[in-house]
Write a protein that holds these residues in place. Structure first.
Motif, short mmCIF file in Angstrom:
data_model
loop_
_atom_site.label_atom_id
_atom_site.label_comp_id
_atom_site.label_asym_id
_atom_site.label_seq_id
_atom_site.Cartn_x
_atom_site.Cartn_y
_atom_site.Cartn_z
N PRO A 184 -46.70 -39.67 30.03
CA PRO A 184 -47.12 -40.34 30.98
C PRO A 184 -46.19 -41.79 30.88
CG PRO A 184 -48.87 -39.85 29.40
CD PRO A 184 -47.78 -39.21 29.13
N ALA A 185 -45.94 -42.30 32.10
CA ALA A 185 -44.87 -43.54 32.21
C ALA A 185 -45.45 -44.70 31.11
CB ALA A 185 -44.97 -43.79 33.51
N GLY A 186 -44.49 -45.23 30.60
CA GLY A 186 -44.81 -46.44 29.68
C GLY A 186 -45.42 -46.12 28.45
N SER A 187 -45.36 -44.96 28.18
CA SER A 187 -46.14 -44.35 26.84
C SER A 187 -44.97 -44.32 25.70
CB SER A 187 -46.65 -42.93 26.75
OG SER A 187 -45.78 -42.02 27.01
N GLU A 188 -45.43 -44.14 24.27
CA GLU A 188 -44.15 -44.24 23.55
C GLU A 188 -43.59 -42.88 23.43
OE1 GLU A 188 -45.79 -44.83 19.66
OE2 GLU A 188 -46.43 -46.66 19.91
N ASP A 189 -44.26 -41.70 23.85
CA ASP A 189 -43.79 -40.56 24.10
C ASP A 189 -42.66 -40.17 25.30
OD1 ASP A 189 -45.44 -39.22 22.14
OD2 ASP A 189 -46.90 -39.23 23.73
N HIS A 190 -42.94 -41.09 26.45
CA HIS A 190 -41.96 -41.44 27.52
C HIS A 190 -40.77 -41.91 27.26
CE1 HIS A 190 -40.59 -42.90 31.37
NE2 HIS A 190 -40.82 -41.59 31.89
N THR A 191 -40.78 -43.11 26.47
CA THR A 191 -39.85 -43.95 25.56
C THR A 191 -38.99 -43.04 24.75
OG1 THR A 191 -41.15 -45.85 25.68
CG2 THR A 191 -39.23 -45.84 24.26
N ALA A 192 -39.73 -42.19 24.11
CA ALA A 192 -38.98 -41.10 23.47
C ALA A 192 -38.00 -40.18 24.08
CB ALA A 192 -39.71 -40.29 22.42
N THR A 243 -41.46 -37.81 16.16
CA THR A 243 -42.47 -37.38 16.95
C THR A 243 -42.88 -37.68 18.07
OG1 THR A 243 -43.38 -37.12 14.55
CG2 THR A 243 -44.89 -36.86 16.34
N LEU A 244 -43.15 -36.87 19.10
CA LEU A 244 -43.38 -37.04 20.48
C LEU A 244 -44.49 -35.75 21.07
CD1 LEU A 244 -40.82 -36.35 22.85
CD2 LEU A 244 -40.58 -35.47 20.83
N THR A 245 -45.30 -36.22 21.78
CA THR A 245 -46.11 -35.17 22.47
C THR A 245 -46.06 -35.19 23.94
OG1 THR A 245 -48.02 -35.62 20.82
CG2 THR A 245 -48.63 -34.72 22.79
N VAL A 246 -45.88 -34.04 24.51
CA VAL A 246 -45.34 -33.90 25.79
C VAL A 246 -46.31 -32.89 26.47
CG1 VAL A 246 -42.80 -34.62 25.54
CG2 VAL A 246 -43.68 -32.12 25.36
N TYR A 288 -41.87 -27.54 17.02
CA TYR A 288 -43.39 -27.34 17.33
C TYR A 288 -44.28 -27.66 16.31
CZ TYR A 288 -41.86 -25.81 21.95
OH TYR A 288 -41.46 -25.79 23.24
N GLY A 289 -45.17 -28.78 16.33
CA GLY A 289 -46.23 -29.03 15.36
C GLY A 289 -47.36 -28.25 15.82
N THR A 290 -47.56 -27.94 17.00
CA THR A 290 -48.48 -26.87 17.38
C THR A 290 -47.92 -25.60 17.46
OG1 THR A 290 -48.04 -27.54 19.48
CG2 THR A 290 -50.16 -28.54 18.37
N TRP A 291 -47.18 -25.05 16.60
CA TRP A 291 -46.35 -23.82 16.65
C TRP A 291 -47.17 -22.51 16.96
CZ3 TRP A 291 -46.29 -18.91 14.39
CH2 TRP A 291 -45.29 -18.28 14.44
N GLU A 292 -48.48 -22.34 16.22
CA GLU A 292 -49.15 -21.19 16.42
C GLU A 292 -49.55 -21.11 17.91
OE1 GLU A 292 -53.03 -18.90 14.60
OE2 GLU A 292 -52.02 -20.38 13.66
N SER A 293 -50.17 -22.10 18.36
CA SER A 293 -50.67 -21.99 19.92
C SER A 293 -49.23 -21.92 20.88
CB SER A 293 -51.16 -23.31 20.17
OG SER A 293 -50.36 -24.70 20.26
N GLU A 325 -50.14 -29.02 26.44
CA GLU A 325 -50.10 -30.20 25.83
C GLU A 325 -49.28 -29.95 24.40
OE1 GLU A 325 -52.37 -33.64 23.61
OE2 GLU A 325 -51.97 -34.26 25.62
N GLN A 326 -47.98 -30.37 23.78
CA GLN A 326 -47.43 -29.88 22.77
C GLN A 326 -47.05 -31.01 21.90
OE1 GLN A 326 -47.17 -26.63 21.88
NE2 GLN A 326 -47.66 -25.59 23.55
#
Length: 285
Positions: free
Chosen positions: A264-272, A242-245, A175-180, A232-233
Motif C-alpha cells: 500500500p502506498a505510504g506504508s512502511e512496506d512500500h517505503t522498503a 522485514t516487509l510484507t507484500v 520468505y517468513g511464510t515459507w511453507e505456504s 500476502e507474503q
C-alpha cells in the motif's frame, strides 16, 4: 505416472480429505477406519455406480465423460482450477502422449517492454515450469539478488522459482511464510503437469525436486493443483529488512506468468520497496 493413474491418485487424495460432516452425511456414530469418504459414498454423491467409480480410481476405466468428471468435481467440492485439472488428467489418460523435450521458452518484445515500464514494481516473468524467463532490476533484487541478473537471458542457466524455494537457503530465509509459499509452488507445478503431460523437462524437474527435497515429495503426494494467484507474503530482505507484500501472478500468455509484488502506498512496506529500488539503481543492477 500415466494420465489414468494420475487421475485416480488425485481423486483418491481428494476423497480422503473430504469428511462425511463436510457434505452433511450422518454416520450415526459409526466408527470409521479412515476419516475421508468411502468410494461408494462419493459414487452416490456423483450419481455413478460404485463399481464404475472404483475402476476409475484404480485406473481401469478410460472413458469418463465430461459430465461424469463435472459430477465428481461437484461431489468433491472442487474449485474451478481443480475441476479443470480433473479434465486435464482425464484428457491425458485418453491421449497417453509420449514425453518430449520442448523448445526453449521465449519472451516477446511486448512483454519485455512491459517489464521495463514498471521500474518501481518488482516483477518476474516465469514460464510453464516456473523457470525465470526475465525480470526487471527490482524483481531480481527482491526475489533473487544473490543470483546473476543476466541468467534468465541464457535458457540453459535460467533459475527455476520452484527449485529455488526448496533448494536455495537464500529463498528459505527470504520468505517468513515459507511453507505456504512452498505449497503454492507445488500446487502450481502440479497444475502445470496436468496441462502439459508431455513436457519431459517438467517431469525431470518434478523428479529432481522429489529426490532432493523430502518436503517437496510430501507436498507433491498431496495432489493439490492450482495456478498461483495472489497472496500476502512476509519477507526478510538482507538490504531492507522485514516487509510484507502482496504477490500477484498475472497471466501474460497461456504458459507465461508475471509475478509482481506491491504494498500500500505510504506504508512502511512500500517505503522498503522504494529503498530497495534506490539501492538497486545506485548499484547499477
Amino acid at each position: 505416472m500415466d494420465g489414468q493413474s494420475s487421475l485416480g491418485a488425485f481423486l483418491q487424495a481428494r476423497r480422503s480429505r473430504l469428511t462425511p460432516a463436510e457434505i452433511g452425511l450422518d454416520t450415526y456414530g459409526e466408527r470409521r477406519r479412515v476419516p475421508g469418504l468411502r468410494r461408494e459414498e462419493l459414487a452416490l454423491l456423483a450419481g455413478v455406480s460404485a463399481s464404475y467409480y472404483a475402476r476409475l480410481e484404480q485406473g481401469h476405466s478410460h472413458n469418463a465423460s465430461p459430465e461424469v468428471l463435472d459430477a465428481l468435481a461437484r461431489a468433491l467440492n472442487l474449485d474451478e482450477a481443480e475441476r479443470r485439472h480433473v479434465h486435464d488428467l482425464a484428457g491425458l489418460a485418453a491421449r497417453r502422449p509420449a514425453a518430449r523435450r520442448p523448445p526453449a521458452e521465449r519472451v516477446d518484445g511486448a512483454t519485455r517492454r512491459l517489464l521495463e515500464s514498471m521500474p518501481e514494481v518488482p516483477a518476474v516473468l516465469t514460464g510453464r515450469r516456473a523457470d525465470v524467463l526475465a525480470w526487471n532490476p527490482l524483481g531480481h533484487a527482491l526475489f533473487a539478488g544473490h543470483l546473476d541478473p543476466t541468467a534468465p537471458d541464457r535458457p540453459a542457466d535460467r533459475p527455476n522459482m520452484a527449485a529455488l524455494i526448496f533448494l536455495d537457503p537464500y529463498l528459505r530465509e527470504l520468505y517468513g511464510t515459507w511453507e505456504s509459499k512452498a505449497r503454492a509452488a507445488v500446487a502450481n507445478l502440479r497444475y502445470a503437469a496436468g496441462r502439459h503431460p508431455d513436457d519431459a523437462l517438467l517431469g525431470a524437474l518434478v523428479g529432481e525436486l522429489s529426490m532432493k527435497s523430502d518436503e517437496f515429495a510430501t507436498m507433491w503426494a498431496d495432489h493439490r493443483a492450482r495456478p498461483c494467484t495472489a497472496a500476502e507474503q512476509r519477507m526478510w530482505h538482507p538490504l531492507v529488512g522485514t516487509l510484507t507484500v502482496t504477490q500477484q501472478a498475472l497471466r501474460v500468455t497461456d504458459d507465461q506468468t508475471l509475478l509482481v509484488a506491491t504494498a500500500p502506498a505510504g506504508s512502511e512496506d512500500h517505503t522498503a520497496l522504494r529503498l530497495l529500488a534506490q539501492a538497486t539503481a545506485r548499484s547499477g543492477a
